[in-house]
Design an enzyme around this catalytic site. Structure first.
Site, PDB file in Angstrom:
ATOM      1  N   ASP A   4       0.818  -1.200   0.000  1.00  7.02           N
ATOM      2  CA  ASP A   4       0.000   0.000   0.000  1.00  7.02           C
ATOM      3  C   ASP A   4       0.862   1.264   0.000  1.00  7.02           C
ATOM      4  OD1 ASP A   4      -2.668   1.350   0.419  1.00  7.02           O
ATOM      5  OD2 ASP A   4      -1.666   1.990   2.254  1.00  7.02           O
ATOM      6  N   GLU A  60       1.633  -0.013  -4.818  1.00  8.86           N
ATOM      7  CA  GLU A  60       0.771   1.122  -5.121  1.00  8.86           C
ATOM      8  C   GLU A  60       1.637   2.359  -4.975  1.00  8.86           C
ATOM      9  OE1 GLU A  60      -3.138   3.640  -3.594  1.00  8.86           O
ATOM     10  OE2 GLU A  60      -1.944   2.444  -2.196  1.00  8.86           O
TER      11      GLU A  60
END
Length: 581
Positions: free
Chosen positions: A244, A281
């Protein structure tokens, strides 16, 4: 059983295990570590007290049966009997499917989700990407506020349920990827600061003090994160991890944390004899993330490509607010650039950021499979005020066009759960904070955020209302209904086509050719002998393919092969895939 904990600033450490108390001793070979033995077995509850303070869960807890604030429980990883031999499934050629366990089914458990995996096998995807599973306060939430990075959220079923899920997925030929969060921990139930310098004020992030990757004590913090990642891959037989928001990892050391992590994961893959991969990400638009370490990169295996999403979204919807603004000026031009160059912002000016952004991607060196392409994700749906999917505002034909560009484009495709049948349910932002003050702060913050964009407060769903989560659960009766069934069949056909046509698996980004007409709202994509034409306009479009002899492989609406002049007539809001005859 041996119990160990890192607490470099403690004067005393006490183990509380199965109702008994035992003082731990300093480990003479590892600075800051404490250790001791106690009788324990699978399921035994335990915790640590720092300097006679409250009993806290183990920072490396493998199970939190009573939630983040409760005692930890011993997990015997060898206790589970795996049913499926698994050689792994690599990222090249993959089609990913992002899934949130808590809303994939009304039950919201891993076992219930495993019961729906045959749907994904029949759809044709290759990997399930699970949104975060680490424990967080309450029962329902997105998962990005986890606080125990080695454990599985108990309301989802705990660690054995994850093993059952992975076993079933592998039995069906599906790989499993897990979304992990290393850039912050949740605001409630985080006890790591009591043990040591897991965070630092040297850097600030949107969540407050940064995870300590480069300040004093960071060697052990980095090891904590790396070891957690390896444990997920090894103990649960996962195939990859999604990292993330890696742009929020503040690290000034010569060897970046991501390089250290990718080195460790590649070494584990060699030891296990099966492929493992890391997907980042990132909004940096920096190809060095996915460049091999030997070539000066960080060695990650792929990254999400929001630029493709933004270009496609503006072309489909006409939206142009916030970060969509630069893409919306000429959406088909932006779409063509991302399809052929990877990034839209590649050292170009970003009005949203007020500066130049990104770095050019060398198309001849970076394989296209290292970028993930998608028309919808949990972020792009859930961070809208009402969590509305594309299906809430677009015609089935435009949804088919979005699928065609995602599933026949050069990038590794990723779908968001329910997209494949044009789900009518929203996917909204929901929480279940047990701290009343935090719950109210989240509620107020969400409404204030969207009020600034013109939304009335009463129109913004209350994240703490259980109905918000319930509305976000997929409706499994929909795939049997006419319109939804047609969209589902289209997705299945495109995924099967991608698997059958070698040109659609070509990773050479430099070989992709695109022509378009911004005014007429059409775009045509060439990948070897395969042509993909999408018409987003309401009227039929004459698209010059330069191909006189072609065979239709798939079409949303019936079309004829190109005429003698190579012109292809595509109905409004429709698309077609052809190959040279």
């Amino acid at each position: 059983m041996r119990f160990e904990v890192w607490a470099p600033e403690a004067d005393r450490m006490t183990l509380h295990c199965a109702g008994a108390t035992r003082a731990l001793e300093r480990d003479p070979e590892r600075a800051g570590w404490w250790a001791g033995d106690a009788d324990a077995q699978d399921g035994t509850r335990y915790g640590f007290a720092v300097d006679d303070g409250p009993v806290l869960p183990d920072p490396r807890s493998r199970r939190q049966p009573d939630g983040p604030d409760g005692l930890s429980a011993v997990v015997d990883q060898a206790r589970y009997a795996w049913r499926t031999e698994w050689a792994g499934r690599p990222l090249p050629g993959a089609v990913l499917y992002e899934l949130h366990v808590g809303t994939y089914t009304p039950e919201g458990t891993l076992d219930a989700a495993a019961g729906r995996l045959e749907h994904l096998a029949e759809l044709g995807v290759t990997h399930v990407e699970l949104m975060p599973l680490c424990p967080f306060p309450g029962r329902h939430g997105w998962g990005y506020e986890g606080v125990s990075l080695w454990a599985v959220h108990e309301p989802y079923g705990g660690p054995e349920a994850l093993k059952r899920f992975v076993d079933r997925a592998h039995e069906l030929g599906l790989g499993v990827v897990l979304d992990v969060v290393h850039n912050h921990l949740g605001p409630s139930g985080n006890h790591l600061p009591a043990f040591g310098p897991y965070f630092t004020d040297t850097h600030q992030t949107p969540w407050g003090s940064a995870v300590n990757l480069d300040a004093p004590g960071s060697d052990e913090v980095r090891a904590y994160l790396v070891d957690s990642a390896l444990a997920w891959l090894r103990d649960f037989r996962l195939d990859g991890l999604r990292l993330d928001a890696v742009h929020a990892l503040r690290d000034t050391r010569a060897v970046h944390f991501l390089e250290e992590l990718s080195t460790a994961v590649d070494a584990l893959a060699d030891d296990l004899g099966r492929p493992l991969f890391l997907i980042a990400e990132s909004d940096l638009n920096d190809p060095r993330l996915v460049t091999a370490r030997a070539e000066g990169g960080l060695g990650l295996h792929a990254q999400w490509n929001d630029d493709f999403h933004h270009a496609l979204h503006t072309a489909l919807t006409g939206e142009g607010q916030a970060y969509y603004a630069d893409f919306a000026r000429s959406p088909f031009s932006a779409l063509a650039k991302t399809l052929t160059s990877g990034f839209f912002h590649d050292d170009t000016y970003s009005s949203f950021r007020g500066r130049r952004h990104g770095r050019p991607l060398e198309r001849t060196r970076v394989s296209a499979h290292r970028l993930l392409g998608y028309s919808q994700t949990h972020d792009q749906i859930g961070n809208r005020a009402q969590g509305d999917r594309l299906s809430a505002s677009l015609s089935p034909g435009l949804l088919a066009c979005a699928a065609a560009l995602t599933l026949t484009g050069p990038f590794t495709p990723m779908l968001f759960m329910g997209e494949e049948w044009a789900a009518g349910t929203p996917w909204q932002f929901f929480t279940d904070h047990t701290d009343p003050e935090l719950a109210q702060a989240v509620r107020r913050g969400r409404r204030r955020e969207f009020a600034a964009h013109g939304w009335a407060e009463e129109d913004v769903p209350d994240p703490q209302d259980p109905a918000t989560r319930d509305r976000s659960c997929l409706d499994w009766s929909e795939p049997e209904k006419a319109l939804h069934a047609r969209v589902l069949a289209w997705y299945r056909d495109l995924i099967a086509l991608r698997g059958r046509q070698p040109d659609l698996a070509d990773p050479d980004l430099a070989a992709v050719k695109v022509v378009y007409d911004d005014q007429a709202r059409w775009l045509a994509l060439r990948r070897g002998d395969v042509r993909v034409a999408v018409n987003l306009g309401k009227e039929a479009a004459e698209i010059p393919l330069g191909l006189r002899h072609a065979r239709v492989l798939a079409a949303w609406e019936p079309v004829e092969a190109p005429d003698a002049d190579g012109l292809l007539s595509v109905p409004g809001e429709s698309c077609v895939v052809l190959t040279q005859a």
